[in-house]
Design an enzyme around this catalytic site. Sequence first.
Site, PDB file in Angstrom:
ATOM      1  N   ARG A 141      48.229  -0.354  31.347  1.00 21.79           N
ATOM      2  CA  ARG A 141      49.355   0.526  31.653  1.00 21.79           C
ATOM      3  C   ARG A 141      50.472  -0.297  32.291  1.00 21.79           C
ATOM      4  NH1 ARG A 141      50.067   5.013  36.341  1.00 21.79           N
ATOM      5  NH2 ARG A 141      52.140   5.658  35.704  1.00 21.79           N
ATOM      6  N   HIS A 166      59.046   4.500  36.555  1.00 22.92           N
ATOM      7  CA  HIS A 166      58.166   4.277  37.697  1.00 22.92           C
ATOM      8  C   HIS A 166      59.020   3.880  38.900  1.00 22.92           C
ATOM      9  CE1 HIS A 166      53.777   3.284  38.803  1.00 22.92           C
ATOM     10  NE2 HIS A 166      54.469   3.204  39.917  1.00 22.92           N
ATOM     11  N   GLU A 181      54.555   9.987  39.118  1.00 25.52           N
ATOM     12  CA  GLU A 181      54.539  10.588  40.446  1.00 25.52           C
ATOM     13  C   GLU A 181      55.878  11.189  40.882  1.00 25.52           C
ATOM     14  OE1 GLU A 181      50.920   7.904  42.345  1.00 25.52           O
ATOM     15  OE2 GLU A 181      52.929   7.628  43.143  1.00 25.52           O
ATOM     16  N   ASN A 191      46.879  10.473  39.075  1.00 24.62           N
ATOM     17  CA  ASN A 191      46.805   9.344  40.015  1.00 24.62           C
ATOM     18  C   ASN A 191      46.081   9.840  41.263  1.00 24.62           C
ATOM     19  OD1 ASN A 191      48.442   8.115  38.132  1.00 24.62           O
ATOM     20  ND2 ASN A 191      50.163   7.768  39.509  1.00 24.62           N
ATOM     21  N   TYR A 234      43.888   8.719  44.874  1.00 23.79           N
ATOM     22  CA  TYR A 234      43.523   7.663  45.816  1.00 23.79           C
ATOM     23  C   TYR A 234      42.540   8.107  46.886  1.00 23.79           C
ATOM     24  CZ  TYR A 234      47.004   4.539  43.849  1.00 23.79           C
ATOM     25  OH  TYR A 234      47.696   3.724  42.993  1.00 23.79           O
ATOM     26  N   GLU A 255      45.855   6.169  37.728  1.00 27.27           N
ATOM     27  CA  GLU A 255      45.799   5.244  38.866  1.00 27.27           C
ATOM     28  C   GLU A 255      44.628   5.651  39.743  1.00 27.27           C
ATOM     29  OE1 GLU A 255      49.288   4.640  41.316  1.00 27.27           O
ATOM     30  OE2 GLU A 255      50.621   4.650  39.578  1.00 27.27           O
TER      31      GLU A 255
END
Length: 457
Positions: free
Chosen positions: A73, A118, A163, A305, A307, A373
């Site tokens: 990516r 991005h 995002e 994404n 985390y 992500e």
Amino acid sequence: MFPCDFAWGAGTAAYQIEGGWQADGKGPSIWDTFCHAKGRVFKEQNGDVACNSYELWEKDLECIQQLGLTHYRLSLSWARLLPNGTTQHVNQKGVQYYNKVIDDLLACNVSPMVTLYHFDLPQALQDQGGWKSPGIATVFDSYAKFCFQTFGDRVKLWITINEPYVCAKLGHEDGIHAPGLKEPGIAAYLVGHNMLRAHAMAWHSYNSFYRPKQRGAVSLAINSDWLEPLRPGCNEDIAATERDLAFTLGWFAWPVFVTGDYPEIMRSAIDSQSKQLGYSGGSRLPRFSQDEPAILGTADFFALNYYTSRKVKPGGGCGQMLCMKSDRDAEEVLDPSWSICGVSWLAVVPHGLRKLLKYIKDTFNNPAVYITENGFSQVGPLQIEDVQRSIEEDGVNVRGYFAWSLLDNFEWADGFSVRFGLFHVDFSDPKLSRIKYWSGQEYAKIIMKYKRATDVQ
């Protein structure tokens, strides 16, 4: 077991790795401007050189091959391709660079997933109002069509915007990301709205003009933590968690996957707070126009994404000021039993990703999911096991996993102080040497193991 066509990937973003900030005709982006102002970034660091991937792409390709990735990516620098943000001036050197990257990947049997945006808006567009301006949506659509036309014969997985939550809130509410605006309670909702409009226009353009020949898939990458009530049996904590999810994941996923509009819980919370504070400027959360391309259905897969996770309780407002914190009335806290990995906010919560994937399956009509992500740290393999159990036990349609990130890189306002790479980059070495971390070695073993297993199938 993972599907035989499962995408094993890693991700990067143009500003974070490329460098060459004004090389070969590239225009400035908002992150160039933000970093060159004082006091914005850790130790005044910037992405002027970063990993110098603009000149050292072959080194990156070697890293990709060492890991055995099936997918990579990357993001395109809008200002490298179109220095003033519009197709009036195309920088052919930029086109040549990305053509080479894409062609080299394909020659190594690695499929590119390409992100159009991005975080790095051309400064020329910011000077005209940036993402706060309604006209940005049609400008983005023109940029997207240029990219589909130029690269779409070879790119089959597209992300329009990465995002939008982070761009809107950190860039326009908190002011800690470019363009560094602090306009609490107003600008972030407008920016998020225009990003959704831009995404929808680009998806419809692809669907109408490019999909019939190119046969690719388009989505937007939505970031979300897993959120759960601090006290599971407490109604106030449960309600705060529902609000928090609506203001993060739901803000962008609900219009695209469920109703074509924002979550009602989000709108009612914002309008209620406006009334309480005597704000008379109309709804701060814009409404979608019936005259524009529909938002609903404008994602061919769910790009997530993820985390970390948080526990939630009511609270966290800004007193008598308009702000997103007061609107959502939800305070996020860490469970003290969770270990912290590398950065203060990155709690390792093995069950979080699995629970979030199940929530996405149940809430958004069981979409195909790419984890675009996932912050890969020393405990990376736990995350992979989470994905596997989601597929096998929860029936979640996970199509791929992209570790963040291929390389240590410029980590936005944290500069080079935070390292997420599968490869260590020695920023003190003029050659910017890349050395595989233990996590990179482990990830390569995992990929090899599952590739062999699917070969046996």
